[in-house]
Design an enzyme around this catalytic site. Sequence first.
Site, short mmCIF file in Angstrom:
data_model
loop_
_atom_site.label_atom_id
_atom_site.label_comp_id
_atom_site.label_asym_id
_atom_site.label_seq_id
_atom_site.Cartn_x
_atom_site.Cartn_y
_atom_site.Cartn_z
N GLY A 138 0.93 -0.89 0.26
CA GLY A 138 0.02 0.33 -0.20
C GLY A 138 0.96 1.09 0.29
N ASP B 244 -4.19 2.09 11.14
CA ASP B 244 -6.07 1.67 11.63
C ASP B 244 -6.18 1.35 12.79
OD1 ASP B 244 -8.51 1.50 11.37
OD2 ASP B 244 -8.52 -0.68 10.24
N ASP C 257 -5.96 -0.25 -1.56
CA ASP C 257 -6.73 -1.56 -2.20
C ASP C 257 -7.55 -2.16 -1.09
OD1 ASP C 257 -4.88 -3.11 -0.51
OD2 ASP C 257 -6.08 -4.12 -1.79
P1 IMP Z 1 -3.55 -2.23 10.65
O1 IMP Z 1 -2.79 -3.58 11.59
O2 IMP Z 1 -5.82 -2.60 11.00
O3 IMP Z 1 -3.60 -0.76 11.35
O4 IMP Z 1 -3.98 -2.30 9.64
C1 IMP Z 1 -3.50 -1.32 8.85
C2 IMP Z 1 -2.93 -2.19 7.18
O5 IMP Z 1 -4.63 -1.94 6.64
C3 IMP Z 1 -3.27 -1.01 6.11
O6 IMP Z 1 -1.60 -0.93 5.66
C4 IMP Z 1 -3.80 -0.84 4.87
O7 IMP Z 1 -2.78 -1.84 3.96
C5 IMP Z 1 -4.89 -1.76 5.53
N1 IMP Z 1 -6.27 -0.68 5.77
C6 IMP Z 1 -6.92 -0.81 6.79
N2 IMP Z 1 -7.49 0.62 6.38
C7 IMP Z 1 -8.26 0.51 5.42
C8 IMP Z 1 -8.54 1.51 4.02
O8 IMP Z 1 -9.72 1.74 4.60
N3 IMP Z 1 -9.14 0.88 2.82
C9 IMP Z 1 -7.60 0.19 2.55
N4 IMP Z 1 -6.70 -0.41 2.98
C10 IMP Z 1 -7.22 0.16 4.50
MG MG Z 2 -0.63 -1.27 4.51
#
Ligand code: IMP
Ligand code: MG
Length: 171
Positions: free
Chosen positions: A40, A99, A155
Amino acid sequence: MKREVLIPATAIQERVKEIADQISKDYEGTEPVLVGILKGSIIFMADLVRAMRIPVQIDFMRATSYGAETRSSGTVRITKDLELPIEGRPVIVIEDIVDSGLTLAYVKELLIKRGVASLKICALIDKPERRVRDVPVDYCGFNVPEGFLVGYGLDCNEEYRNLPEICVLKE
Ligand code: IMP
Ligand code: MG
């Protein structure tokens, strides 16, 4: 799926330049290693490094916590590791979105264990309301409270990464 433009390409470019200026200032006289989290972050990172005015080295890691779903599974796996040595180096992790923070919390601990001189986080998008693990973002492009975003590297099931703007997906 329908989508709506949330952040136009020109606004992204302006913000990326501001962040690049800030990092260039903060790291003046050093050569940080920028670690992009695949896949990403690649578009963001490509624009960011070209707007920076200090020497940098770049490397990549792939960490997977998402399957084909839109919510974090909580389990993080490193499926591609760094190639550059980072011991004693200033490191900046480049993420697309923070996130839940689960991915980054894991990556951060791992890199600190490897003896980096310093570690900062730079993320294009921060969704602070959704945090499960407390990970501060040192350089943040945009704060977005909710919605599933695509484009500019982001994505949904591997689609939309090449859009020049950031869009929110509508059911
Ligand atoms: P976390 O471990 O929940 O912080 O996830 C982070 C990863 O989830 C990011 O690096 C993204 O690849 C994916 N992600 C989280 N939210 C989104 C979104 O709204 N669109 C696309 N990918 C997301
Ligand atoms: Mg990511």
